[in-house]
Write a protein that holds these residues in place. Structure first.
Motif, short mmCIF file in Angstrom:
data_model
loop_
_atom_site.label_atom_id
_atom_site.label_comp_id
_atom_site.label_asym_id
_atom_site.label_seq_id
_atom_site.Cartn_x
_atom_site.Cartn_y
_atom_site.Cartn_z
N ALA A 91 0.83 -1.21 0.00
CA ALA A 91 0.00 0.00 0.00
C ALA A 91 0.86 1.26 0.00
CB ALA A 91 -0.93 -0.02 1.22
N ARG A 92 1.90 1.26 0.81
CA ARG A 92 2.79 2.44 0.85
C ARG A 92 3.49 2.62 -0.50
NH1 ARG A 92 4.08 0.13 6.11
NH2 ARG A 92 3.13 1.41 7.77
N ARG A 93 3.88 1.51 -1.12
CA ARG A 93 4.58 1.60 -2.41
C ARG A 93 3.66 2.17 -3.49
NH1 ARG A 93 5.61 -3.30 -2.80
NH2 ARG A 93 4.25 -4.05 -4.46
N PHE A 94 2.44 1.66 -3.58
CA PHE A 94 1.52 2.14 -4.59
C PHE A 94 1.12 3.59 -4.32
CE2 PHE A 94 0.24 -2.54 -4.83
CZ PHE A 94 1.08 -2.79 -5.90
N ALA A 95 0.99 3.94 -3.05
CA ALA A 95 0.65 5.32 -2.72
C ALA A 95 1.76 6.26 -3.16
CB ALA A 95 0.41 5.45 -1.21
#
Length: 415
Positions: free
Chosen positions: A303-307
């Protein structure tokens, strides 16, 4: 001594006629229909040398005293979801009645160990949103203050519903004494999933109930006009959420668990705006606690990467957690042996849904479950079904497991 599984099937069909309609089973806890199902059970138990009583939480117990005060418990639940199936829960109880019939005949009403059959109150949680109420009370895992807040869709409180059936909510924790002396717990249930059908197998031995992590994942972007904002300049929270929705399948496959995004909410939620905020609910399940924790960590990292890739940020919230609950290894062996005797083959599998057996196991009582195949893998639905020949085998397997469990209980130190 003879076992007559057809009596269980006949009882199941009679109960369906009594407590169902064209939409399915209507045995929702603490309703008139549920009380009719309880009366149906009591009538069948009246023919056996058992003592019947309702405990402080509203669970119904039938006790057949034995030569030993050590107790073997067989459990299930008569309550259903609205428009439910004809087998979910009640198969457990009515198969248990047939096992008691056979044991009573074999031992002249006095078995080697004390046997108890229990109908747990409100396993489903369909009315008040709190599953496993009765077994939680007996297992010592109940918060009375929180339970007092529960209301059904009509505004009726759980406390008032219980009072109507002769139960005082404040007294529910006293149900813990019902498991005193319990040396083992057995439960038969339809699988409610497609695994056994996919393998072409009628029965399985259950390894335990999986642990569950439930969280919210929220992506924060920037609202912008959907017509004037170039695609490469958007900070679209929904795009990041969509990427995570795909990634959870990879996470589940990597760890051998399951992941589900059940809800997606967007803001401002209008057709002419890029999504500023997108909140997902994520449900992850695994029988291994370490792998379950790794699945949640992987989801957060993704999630952090895609964000970051989309110019957004991500935040996380906790919804609910229950640890994996493995069943007793020696009783699993006994369950597998019983299945193999009846069907010629055996398979071990975890339970994705929670069951009353999970609460009993959490309380420290050695526990195991048997699964019987569900056609199409469907439950909580009027089309829920199992082949009658498989129902017969499930009663036979529970009966053989009961004999093995009696021997196992008697072999324990101090018996």
């Amino acid at each position: 001594m003879p076992l007559h599984p057809q009596r269980t099937i006949d009882d199941l069909k009679a109960l369906r006629e009594l407590t169902g309609d064209e939409q399915g089973a209507q045995r929702v806890a603490f309703t008139d229909t549920w009380l009719a199902a309880r009366a149906f059970l009591k009538e069948r138990l009246d023919a056996l040398p058992v003592e019947q009583r309702q405990d402080a939480a509203g669970n119904w117990w039938a006790t057949m005293p034995g030569d030993s005060e050590r107790v073997l418990v067989i459990g299930g639940h008569l309550d259903s979801v609205p428009n439910g199936g004809w087998l979910d829960g009640c198969l457990n109880v009515l198969a248990g009645v047939e096992v008691l019939r056979r044991i009573s005949e074999q031992y002249g009403g006095r078995p080697p160990v004390t046997l108890k059959l229990v109908d747990w109150a409100d396993e489903e949680g369909a009315r008040f949103g709190r599953s496993l109420y009765g077994s939680s009370a007996a297992g010592g895992n109940i918060d009375i203050a929180e339970m007092r807040k529960l209301r059904d869709k009509d505004g009726v409180g759980l406390e008032d519903a219980l009072a109507r059936v002769g139960v005082t909510l404040a007294d529910a924790p006293q149900a813990r004494k019902e498991l005193e002396g319990a040396a083992a717990y057995l439960e038969l249930h339809i699988e409610q999933g497609p695994v056994l059908e996919g393998l072409g197998l009628p029965l399985g031995a259950v390894l335990g109930t999986v642990g569950v992590e439930r969280h919210t994942v929220t992506f924060h972007g920037q609202a912008a006009h959907s017509g004037s904002t170039p695609m490469n300049l958007r900070r679209d929270a929904f795009r990041a959420a969509g990427q995570l929705a795909q990634e959870i399948y990879t996470i589940a496959e990597r760890h051998g668990g399951v992941c589900t995004i059940g809800r997606c909410t967007t803001l401002p939620g209008i057709v002419t705006s890029v999504v500023e905020t997108c909140e997902l609910t994520l449900d992850q399940r695994h029988l291994d606690a370490g792998k379950l924790a790794a699945m949640w960590q992987d989801a957060q990292d993704a999630a952090r990467r895609f964000a970051e890739e989309g110019g957004c940020t991500a935040s996380f919230g906790d919804l609910w957690y229950i640890e994996p609950i493995p069943f007793h290894p020696e009783l699993i062996d006994a369950a597998e042996a019983s299945v193999r005797e009846v069907s010629g083959t055996a398979h071990r599998l975890p339970s994705g849904p929670l069951h009353d057996a999970a609460e009993v196991a959490r309380s420290g009582v050695p526990t195991v479950m048997l699964f019987v195949q569900s056609l199409r893998g469907i439950s909580h639905n009027r089309i829920e079904d199992t082949l009658e020949e498989h129902l017969v085998q499930s009663v036979e397997a529970l009966d053989r497991l009961t004999d093995r469990a009696i021997a196992w209980v008697l072999a324990q130190p101090g018996a």
